[in-house]
Each structure stands twice: as structure tokens, then as C-alpha cells.
Design an enzyme around this catalytic site. Structure first.
Site, PDB file in Angstrom:
ATOM      1  N   ARG A  40       0.850  -1.218  -0.060  1.00 62.98           N
ATOM      2  CA  ARG A  40      -0.053   0.160  -0.075  1.00 62.98           C
ATOM      3  C   ARG A  40       0.785   1.116  -0.158  1.00 62.98           C
ATOM      4  O   ARG A  40       1.754   1.312   0.674  1.00 62.98           O
ATOM      5  CB  ARG A  40      -1.021   0.161   1.204  1.00 62.98           C
ATOM      6  CG  ARG A  40      -2.082  -1.081   1.083  1.00 62.98           C
ATOM      7  CD  ARG A  40      -2.795  -0.809   2.487  1.00 62.98           C
ATOM      8  NE  ARG A  40      -3.721  -2.044   2.444  1.00 62.98           N
ATOM      9  CZ  ARG A  40      -5.213  -2.323   1.776  1.00 62.98           C
ATOM     10  NH1 ARG A  40      -5.370  -1.336   1.070  1.00 62.98           N
ATOM     11  NH2 ARG A  40      -5.704  -3.161   1.722  1.00 62.98           N
ATOM     12  N   HIS A  46       1.705   6.735  -0.239  1.00 57.49           N
ATOM     13  CA  HIS A  46       0.404   7.682  -0.228  1.00 57.49           C
ATOM     14  C   HIS A  46       0.870   9.120   0.575  1.00 57.49           C
ATOM     15  O   HIS A  46       1.759   8.939   1.743  1.00 57.49           O
ATOM     16  CB  HIS A  46      -0.793   7.480   0.433  1.00 57.49           C
ATOM     17  CG  HIS A  46      -1.141   6.199  -0.293  1.00 57.49           C
ATOM     18  ND1 HIS A  46      -1.821   4.955   0.562  1.00 57.49           N
ATOM     19  CD2 HIS A  46      -1.242   5.643  -1.472  1.00 57.49           C
ATOM     20  CE1 HIS A  46      -2.162   4.211  -0.262  1.00 57.49           C
ATOM     21  NE2 HIS A  46      -1.777   4.495  -1.414  1.00 57.49           N
ATOM     22  N   LYS A  79       1.765  10.754  10.473  1.00 55.78           N
ATOM     23  CA  LYS A  79       1.291   9.559  10.781  1.00 55.78           C
ATOM     24  C   LYS A  79       2.220   8.759  11.824  1.00 55.78           C
ATOM     25  O   LYS A  79       3.227   8.663  11.592  1.00 55.78           O
ATOM     26  CB  LYS A  79       1.169   8.584   9.812  1.00 55.78           C
ATOM     27  CG  LYS A  79       0.313   8.985   8.517  1.00 55.78           C
ATOM     28  CD  LYS A  79       0.242   8.144   7.142  1.00 55.78           C
ATOM     29  CE  LYS A  79      -0.902   8.674   6.275  1.00 55.78           C
ATOM     30  NZ  LYS A  79      -0.478   7.966   4.936  1.00 55.78           N
ATOM     31  N   TYR A  94      -2.905   3.416  12.853  1.00 52.67           N
ATOM     32  CA  TYR A  94      -1.992   4.727  12.895  1.00 52.67           C
ATOM     33  C   TYR A  94      -2.873   5.889  13.047  1.00 52.67           C
ATOM     34  O   TYR A  94      -3.946   5.861  12.769  1.00 52.67           O
ATOM     35  CB  TYR A  94      -1.288   4.755  11.536  1.00 52.67           C
ATOM     36  CG  TYR A  94      -2.044   4.635  10.246  1.00 52.67           C
ATOM     37  CD1 TYR A  94      -2.463   5.958   9.600  1.00 52.67           C
ATOM     38  CD2 TYR A  94      -2.407   3.458   9.646  1.00 52.67           C
ATOM     39  CE1 TYR A  94      -2.992   5.815   8.306  1.00 52.67           C
ATOM     40  CE2 TYR A  94      -3.081   3.572   8.465  1.00 52.67           C
ATOM     41  CZ  TYR A  94      -3.318   4.653   7.765  1.00 52.67           C
ATOM     42  OH  TYR A  94      -4.192   4.679   6.598  1.00 52.67           O
ATOM     43  N   GLU A 125      -5.442  13.638  -2.081  1.00 56.38           N
ATOM     44  CA  GLU A 125      -4.683  12.467  -1.929  1.00 56.38           C
ATOM     45  C   GLU A 125      -3.502  12.214  -2.949  1.00 56.38           C
ATOM     46  O   GLU A 125      -4.238  12.510  -4.446  1.00 56.38           O
ATOM     47  CB  GLU A 125      -5.458  11.275  -1.793  1.00 56.38           C
ATOM     48  CG  GLU A 125      -4.389  10.005  -1.578  1.00 56.38           C
ATOM     49  CD  GLU A 125      -5.213   8.835  -1.032  1.00 56.38           C
ATOM     50  OE1 GLU A 125      -4.560   8.070  -0.119  1.00 56.38           O
ATOM     51  OE2 GLU A 125      -6.323   8.693  -1.548  1.00 56.38           O
ATOM     52  N   ASP A 170      -2.811   2.554  -6.380  1.00 60.99           N
ATOM     53  CA  ASP A 170      -1.213   2.485  -6.343  1.00 60.99           C
ATOM     54  C   ASP A 170      -0.410   2.003  -7.737  1.00 60.99           C
ATOM     55  O   ASP A 170       0.813   2.509  -7.619  1.00 60.99           O
ATOM     56  CB  ASP A 170      -1.071   1.517  -5.282  1.00 60.99           C
ATOM     57  CG  ASP A 170      -1.510   2.183  -4.048  1.00 60.99           C
ATOM     58  OD1 ASP A 170      -1.910   3.314  -4.006  1.00 60.99           O
ATOM     59  OD2 ASP A 170      -1.556   1.293  -3.015  1.00 60.99           O
TER      60      ASP A 170
END
Length: 182
Positions: free
Chosen positions: A59, A62, A71, A131, A142, A169
Site C-alpha cells: 500500500r 501515499h 502518521k 495509525y 491524496e 497505487d
């Protein structure tokens, strides 16, 4: 909880002091004072996220170009290789990355400050991450940096197969094409 510097000074790993006996374990997973002393700044965490993924899922990478999120990431089940890439053009570590193995066994956390792209590769059969974020999710802002950009050259662990990526992604941009921070 111990703050452990990484190769990028703004990214900090946190290792808890774990107390265990025949009944199980106890550890402090977050302490605002220890966190602020380590990062040198006050952050308000406004959102907690929980992510579950299968082995081989990658993942990321980002980030939000506006409403940038810091984060604080930890794994509560399984193991991942967690990565932060500095995408602040004015930073002396621009384009550099740092990776940490996070697992339910080592109980480590990593602080990924605003201005960094973040991603992870699942190494165990499944993994669950928790997180905290310093700003709210804003899908309109994003962005996704390519996980295999030759410029950043992240050294992902070999899992024996190509990682599983979302359609989003798969469309990640190189650091030279992506919208980045000043």
C-alpha cells in the site's frame, strides 16, 4: 518508550518498554510528552485508522498535498516493512527514504511527519496496522508516489513475487512527475 533516530532525522522510530510475565504483556503504546520531546513539536492527532492486508500487499506510497498528514504507525498483528520518503523539495534529505520492520512482536512504531510519502509491504500471512494522523483524510488532496521509482530506489524486501497493488497505487507517479511539497 524509547525514541530511536533513523537515517532521516525527522522520521523517528519508537520502541516501547514491554513488561511481560506468565499472564501476558503490558506496554505503553503512546505518551504525548515522550512523543513531543522526540519530535520537537506539538501535534494533535485527529483520526485513528485501522488497516488489514494480506501477504504481499503493498500500500502506498501515499500522501496528501494539502491537509498533509503526519502518521504514527504501528502493527498490532503480523509484520510489515514500513517506508517513509521525504518529498519536501527544500529538505536536505529530499528523495531519501527510510524503512523499518514493524511487527506485533517488536511492537515498534514509526513517526512519518507531514511532507513524507508513506507505504508498507505485508510480509506475514496478514497484518493489521493502527495509525494516528494529524489531519483528516482528504481524498481530493491524496497523491501517490510510485513504489518502485528508480530515483528513490526503495529496497523492498524480496517476497518472491510481485507485490499486490490497488489500481490507484499502480498509477503512482515518479518523484520527478509527482506534485510535491516546497
Amino acid at each position: 518508550m524509547n525514541a530511536v533516530p533513523t537515517n532521516i532525522p525527522d522520521v523517528i522510530a519508537f520502541e516501547p518498554k514491554v513488561f511481560g510475565d506468565a499472564r501476558g504483556v503490558f506496554f505503553e503504546s503512546f505518551n504525548q510528552k515522550v512523543f513531543e520531546d522526540a519530535v520537537g513539536k506539538h501535534y494533535d492527532f485527529v483520526q485513528d485508522n485501522h488497516s488489514q492486508s494480506s501477504k504481499g500487499v503493498l500500500r502506498g506510497l501515499h500522501y496528501q498535498i494539502e491537509q498533509a498528514q503526519g502518521k504514527l504507525v504501528r502493527v498490532v498483528a503480523g509484520e510489515v516493512f514500513d517506508v517513509a520518503v521525504d518529498i519536501r523539495r527544500s529538505s536536505p534529505t529530499f528523495g531519501q527514504w527510510v524503512g523499518q520492520y514493524l511487527s506485533d512482536e517488536n511492537k515498534k512504531q514509526i513517526w512519518v511527519p507531514p511532507g513524507f510519502a508513506h507505504g508498507f509491504l505485508v510480509l506475514s500471512d496478514t497484518a493489521e496496522l493502527l495509525y494516528k494522523t494529524t489531519d483528516f483524510y482528504a481524498p481530493a488532496h491524496e497523491r501517490c508516489l510510485s513504489w518502485n521509482d528508480s530515483t528513490t530506489n526503495i529496497q523492498w524486501p524480496d517476497i518472491g513475487t510481485a507485490p499486490l497493488l490497488s489500481a490507484k497505487d499502480q498509477q503512482g507517479l515518479s518523484i520527478h512527475q509527482a506534485e510535491l511539497f516546497a
